[in-house]
Scaffold this motif. Structure first.
Motif, PDB file in Angstrom:
ATOM      1  N   VAL A  24      -5.527  26.387  70.070  1.00  0.00           N
ATOM      2  CA  VAL A  24      -6.343  24.701  69.991  1.00  0.00           C
ATOM      3  C   VAL A  24      -7.417  24.701  69.820  1.00  0.00           C
ATOM      4  O   VAL A  24      -8.018  24.915  70.739  1.00  0.00           O
TER       5      VAL A  24
ATOM      6  N   MET B 212      -5.296  26.143  65.217  1.00  0.00           N
ATOM      7  CA  MET B 212      -5.540  24.571  64.750  1.00  0.00           C
ATOM      8  C   MET B 212      -6.898  23.891  65.575  1.00  0.00           C
ATOM      9  O   MET B 212      -7.459  24.655  66.534  1.00  0.00           O
TER      10      MET B 212
ATOM     11  N   LEU C 266      -4.674  18.933  64.667  1.00  0.00           N
ATOM     12  CA  LEU C 266      -3.778  18.791  65.267  1.00  0.00           C
ATOM     13  C   LEU C 266      -3.970  17.030  65.231  1.00  0.00           C
ATOM     14  O   LEU C 266      -3.000  16.535  65.282  1.00  0.00           O
TER      15      LEU C 266
END
Length: 387
Positions: A270, A297, A323
């Motif tokens: 992420v 993400m 996300l």
């Protein structure tokens, strides 16, 4: 054609540890767009840079403010220059949307969502730094409606100071806080742990193993993100994956070059670009595009004031691979009162994208004036670093 008539800094003190820095851009038609470049402890330099940029853009068309918005990866102004460029881009975009009478996300493109999943960053809302203090704040955040919680538990842990501090004890105190929060929120609520680059590789690896039973969803920024540490971060990601944990980071990146390098090196599951530093709306959406190319993400870093918060919501409405969005929760009631309430309410764990023109709100200058800039004590944010 609207022209830029004025650009100014507005700095608001919101707590003993925090100032927020905003940029107001006013057109010759009297429309004011807002941006945010908060960088705690650096307000005087931000203000000086904003004044410098103002002299370059005043009189220019709103749609063509000149080179002030150009991405310069090697700017000698460093993060100060990137932050003010980002805030000016935000303010220009807000003013353009207001001029057209549309929300910013409409100006940016077709929205892919009407609400943005959000997690509560409880860190600055925990004055009592005991495990119980963190647990109490986490329970309150979940009761408010957030579906996930983040804490930064490792106060006083700085790997470079290990020889002169009880670093092992401080790491254990942080781990105790993590487990207290997990007990408070139950086994099913995502728990996020922010390390603010405090560890070296060996201590970070040990910590990841030690917190495995608390089941954190991600470990954020465990070690320095200097390119010389990329290989170490990639190794830590493998360690985290073996424990069922993701790795997140990248909150200080300033453009697509940084994002592309991190994604190509396989550092994070992420990436967390911040609209205040990454080039405003255009920058953060370009970074989201790079992340999509690498199946990474995006969960934007968003630990400061209400202008960056609303701006991030509009960007997240358009970016497809989001996300979560961070929400700085519980630090100061000024978060709501500065913008006249809650233009993006939390419902079912998500922030509603504003439907009003522009950001959906504007800074209340009369309230801001009652809370002027205050120099922070030396080291006021050493433990929390950047939020």
């Amino acid at each position: 054609m609207s022209r830029i008539a004025a650009v100014e800094a507005v700095i608001v003190n919101v707590s003993a540890k925090t100032n927020w820095t905003f940029v107001a851009l006013t057109t010759d038609e009297g429309i004011t767009g807002w941006g945010e470049c908060s960088l705690n402890g650096w307000e005087t330099l931000l203000s000086a840079q904003i004044a410098r940029v103002a002299s370059d853009v005043v009189g220019r068309p709103l749609t063509a403010p000149g080179t002030a918005l150009r991405y310069l990866p090697h700017s000698p102004g460093g993060l100060i220059a990137h932050a003010t460029r980002s805030a000016l881009e935000q303010a220009c975009t807000d003013a353009r949307a207001l001029t057209q009478g549309v929300p910013i996300h409409v100006l940016l493109g077709a929205a892919v969502r009407g609400s943005v999943p959000a997690y509560a960053n409880i860190n600055r809302g925990v004055p009592e730094r005991s495990p119980q203090g963190f647990a109490t704040a986490a329970r309150r955040a979940i009761a408010t409606g957030y579906a996930a919680v983040k804490l930064a538990p490792f106060d006083g842990v700085i790997a470079e100071d290990a020889a002169k501090t009880p670093i092992g004890q401080r790491i254990q105190e942080g781990i105790d806080r993590i487990f207290a929060v997990r007990d408070a929120i139950g086994p099913d609520v995502p728990l996020l742990v922010d390390c603010h680059w405090r560890f070296d590789e060996a201590r970070a690896e040990a910590m990841i193993r030690d917190v495995r039973l608390a089941s954190p969803y991600w470990i954020e920024c465990p070690i320095s993100e200097h390119p010389g540490q990329f290989a170490a971060i990639a190794r830590l990601r493998e360690v985290a994956h073996r424990q069922g944990i993701k790795l997140a980071g990248g909150e200080m990146i300033t453009g697509v070059d940084d994002a592309r390098a991190m994604c190509a090196a396989g550092l994070y599951d992420v990436l967390m670009p911040d609209i205040k530093y990454a080039g405003g709306y255009a920058g953060i959406l370009a970074i989201a595009g790079v992340c999509a190319e690498h199946d990474v993400m995006v969960a934007p870093h968003n630990p400061t004031g209400p202008v960056a918060h609303l701006a991030s919501i509009h960007a997240c409405a358009v970016a497809p691979n989001v996300l979560w969005l961070e929400h700085q929760w519980g630090e100061s009631p000024l978060f709501e009162s500065l913008v006249g309430g809650t233009p993006a309410p939390l419902m079912d764990g998500a922030l509603i994208v504003p439907a009003a023109a522009g950001l959906g709100a504007a800074l209340d200058r009369s309230i801001a004036a009652k809370h002027p800039y205050r120099a922070l004590p030396q080291g006021a944010n050493l433990d929390e670093r950047l939020g």
